[in-house]
Write a protein that holds these residues in place. Structure first.
Motif, PDB file in Angstrom:
ATOM      1  N   ARG A  32     -25.836  11.904  32.668  1.00 48.36           N
ATOM      2  CA  ARG A  32     -24.956  10.888  33.219  1.00 48.36           C
ATOM      3  C   ARG A  32     -25.355  10.567  34.659  1.00 48.36           C
ATOM      4  NH1 ARG A  32     -21.101   9.473  30.040  1.00 48.36           N
ATOM      5  NH2 ARG A  32     -20.267  10.855  28.475  1.00 48.36           N
ATOM      6  N   PHE A  33     -25.215   9.291  34.990  1.00 43.32           N
ATOM      7  CA  PHE A  33     -25.445   8.840  36.355  1.00 43.32           C
ATOM      8  C   PHE A  33     -24.102   8.567  37.010  1.00 43.32           C
ATOM      9  CE2 PHE A  33     -29.417   7.500  34.292  1.00 43.32           C
ATOM     10  CZ  PHE A  33     -30.337   8.058  35.158  1.00 43.32           C
ATOM     11  N   ASN A  81     -25.599   4.847  31.369  1.00 42.66           N
ATOM     12  CA  ASN A  81     -26.121   6.212  31.180  1.00 42.66           C
ATOM     13  C   ASN A  81     -27.198   6.250  30.097  1.00 42.66           C
ATOM     14  OD1 ASN A  81     -24.471   7.562  33.143  1.00 42.66           O
ATOM     15  ND2 ASN A  81     -22.759   7.229  31.747  1.00 42.66           N
ATOM     16  N   GLN A  83     -30.122   7.166  28.008  1.00 43.26           N
ATOM     17  CA  GLN A  83     -30.749   8.489  27.878  1.00 43.26           C
ATOM     18  C   GLN A  83     -32.247   8.455  28.162  1.00 43.26           C
ATOM     19  OE1 GLN A  83     -28.965  11.487  27.456  1.00 43.26           O
ATOM     20  NE2 GLN A  83     -27.513   9.925  28.110  1.00 43.26           N
ATOM     21  N   VAL A  86     -32.470   8.581  31.849  1.00 40.29           N
ATOM     22  CA  VAL A  86     -32.160   9.938  32.305  1.00 40.29           C
ATOM     23  C   VAL A  86     -33.416  10.802  32.223  1.00 40.29           C
ATOM     24  CG1 VAL A  86     -30.898  12.062  31.747  1.00 40.29           C
ATOM     25  CG2 VAL A  86     -29.708   9.867  31.727  1.00 40.29           C
TER      26      VAL A  86
END
Length: 177
Positions: A32-33, A81, A83, A86
């Motif tokens: 998560r950001f 968010n 992935q 991420v």
């Protein structure tokens, strides 16, 4: 020629000291950001969790950047968010240096190799889908099911076998004597 592929099975752990319990490992978990806007400036962090006490910490991705300097698609990916973003962010060596953490790849990768049914000697091409640091000697021993000593005797290549790499390479397997 036989193709081998090194791919990640999960995101690696971060070697990062927890402020609460002093553990040395954290995970990006669900990935998560966190975005904070201050006027026309943005801060973006990647949230990580301590594997022992679940304390959440922030890794700085962008600090005080003008909103217009970020690509709208990238900003949307931060908000959603994404992935893939991420993983890309976590695997960025510049981000790791800036935030003073290293990646622990133990148990986070696998080798996909095919059986050797070629005539001797045969060539193997190793391709890395992610920057997994591994010693070629260990990788070849695992892929061929032979000892590391036998790897020294039977493998011919341009890359030093006992030096860690995360870039594609190839080698030739000689027949057992």
């Amino acid at each position: 020629m036989l193709p081998w592929t090194v791919r990640r099975t999960r995101l690696p752990l971060l070697t990062l000291r927890c402020l609460d319990c002093r553990a040395q490992a954290a995970t990006a978990g669900e990935g998560r950001f966190r975005i904070n806007a201050n006027g026309k400036l943005l801060d973006v962090w990647l949230l990580v969790r301590c594997v022992c006490c679940d304390r959440t910490s922030k890794i700085t991705v962008h600090e005080r950047v003008p909103v217009r300097s970020l690509d709208p698609a990238r900003l949307r990916a931060f908000q959603d968010n994404d992935q893939e973003l991420v993983a890309h962010t976590l695997l960025d060596p510049a981000l790791a240096r800036r935030n003073r953490f290293t990646l622990d790849w133990r148990g986070a990768w696998q080798l996909e190799s095919s059986a050797a049914e070629a005539a001797w000697p045969y060539r193997v091409e190793v391709r890395f889908l992610d920057p997994v640091p591994v010693r070629p000697q260990r990788l070849i021993a695992q892929g061929l099911g032979i000892s590391r000593g036998e790897v020294e005797r039977r493998i011919k290549g341009e890359l030093p076998l006992n030096r860690t790499t995360s870039t594609d390479f190839s080698f030739v397997v000689m027949p057992a004597e």
